[in-house]
Design an enzyme around this catalytic site. Structure first.
Site, mmCIF file in Angstrom:
data_model
loop_
_atom_site.group_PDB
_atom_site.id
_atom_site.type_symbol
_atom_site.label_atom_id
_atom_site.label_comp_id
_atom_site.label_asym_id
_atom_site.label_seq_id
_atom_site.Cartn_x
_atom_site.Cartn_y
_atom_site.Cartn_z
ATOM 1 C CB SER A 197 0.995 -2.796 2.619
ATOM 2 O OG SER A 197 1.734 -3.796 1.815
ATOM 3 C CD GLU A 198 -2.382 1.362 4.588
ATOM 4 O OE1 GLU A 198 -2.037 2.477 4.743
ATOM 5 O OE2 GLU A 198 -3.263 1.310 3.545
ATOM 6 C CB SER A 199 2.416 1.464 9.567
ATOM 7 O OG SER A 199 2.351 0.146 10.113
ATOM 8 C CE1 TYR A 255 -1.706 -0.591 0.906
ATOM 9 C CE2 TYR A 255 -3.757 -1.267 -0.032
ATOM 10 C CZ TYR A 255 -2.805 -0.871 1.017
ATOM 11 O OH TYR A 255 -3.506 -1.213 2.386
#
Length: 193
Positions: A68-70, A173
Site C-alpha cells: 500500500s505504501e510503495s 488507506y
C-alpha cells in the site's frame, strides 16, 4: 411524431457501465490465485520475515503495508519526504532508535532506501503503533498513515472508528491495507511458516 425506442444510447450506456463494473468486481472477487499473485508480489521475503519476527508482527500485515505504501519500490519517495518500501520519515526512524526499538549501530536512519533497513524501521514503527493502541490493528494502520494524534482524536468519537476518520485518504488507506492483508494471507498461506 417519432416513436421513442427503448434501447437508445442514453439508456444503454449507463447499463453498460454498470455491467462492466459488475464484471470487474466479479473477476476481482472470484479470480484464481494465479491472476492475483503478480498484483500482490512478495519481495525481500527474508527481511520481512526477520523483522516481523523480531518485532512480533504478522508478516502478511507488513507485506500489506509495503504494497500500500510503495508497491514494493525501494526507491519510492513521497512529496513529504517519506522514503523507501514502508515510506518512513527520517525523523520517525531516528525516533525508533531513540526508543531503543532499532539498533542504531546496525541500521542507519540515513539509509532508508536500503530494503533491509527500511523494513526494520517500518516493522519497529508498526509494532510501536500496535502497542500504543493496545493491539488495535485498525488504529495502528490509520496512525501509520495519518499520525498518532489524529487517531487519538478519532478514537474518542462516539461512532465506529472508520466513520470517525476525517481524512478520506486515511479511510481509503485503511481499507486498502486490510484488503491487501487478506489477499496476502490467502495467496501465500505457507510463505512465512
Amino acid at each position: 411524431m417519432p416513436k421513442a425506442r427503448f434501447f437508445t444510447w442514453y439508456r444503454v450506456a449507463p447499463l453498460a457501465v454498470v455491467f462492466v463494473f459488475g464484471l470487474i468486481s466479479l473477476v476481482y472477487s472470484c479470480a484464481p490465485a494465479a491472476f492475483f499473485k503478480p498484483l500482490y508480489p512478495i519481495d525481500y521475503e527474508a527481511y520481512v520475515k526477520q523483522s516481523s519476527i523480531s518485532h512480533n508482527l504478522d508478516p502478511y500485515l507488513v507485506c500489506a503495508v509495503i504494497k500500500s505504501e510503495s508497491n514494493w519500490d525501494p526507491e519510492a519517495e513521497s512529496n513529504q519526504g517519506a522514503q523507501g518500501l514502508m515510506q518512513l520519515m527520517p525523523e520517525t526512524a531516528q525516533d525508533m532508535i531513540a526508543k531503543g526499538l532499532v539498533d542504531g549501530g546496525e541500521y542507519s536512519a540515513d539509509n532508508l532506501n536500503d530494503p533491509a533497513t527500511n523494513i526494520e524501521f517500518g516493522c519497529a514503527y508498526l509494532s510501536y503503533l500496535l502497542a500504543y493502541f493496545n493491539g488495535s490493528t485498525d488504529s495502528a494502520i490509520a496512525a501509520y498513515n495519518a499520525g498518532m494524534g489524529n487517531v487519538d482524536g478519532w478514537a474518542q468519537q462516539n461512532t465506529s472508528f472508520h466513520n470517525a476518520i476525517t481524512f478520506p485518504e486515511t479511510q481509503a488507506y485503511l481499507i486498502r491495507v486490510n484488503n491487501a492483508w487478506v489477499r496476502y494471507k490467502t495467496l501465500y498461506p505457507d510463505q512465512f511458516v
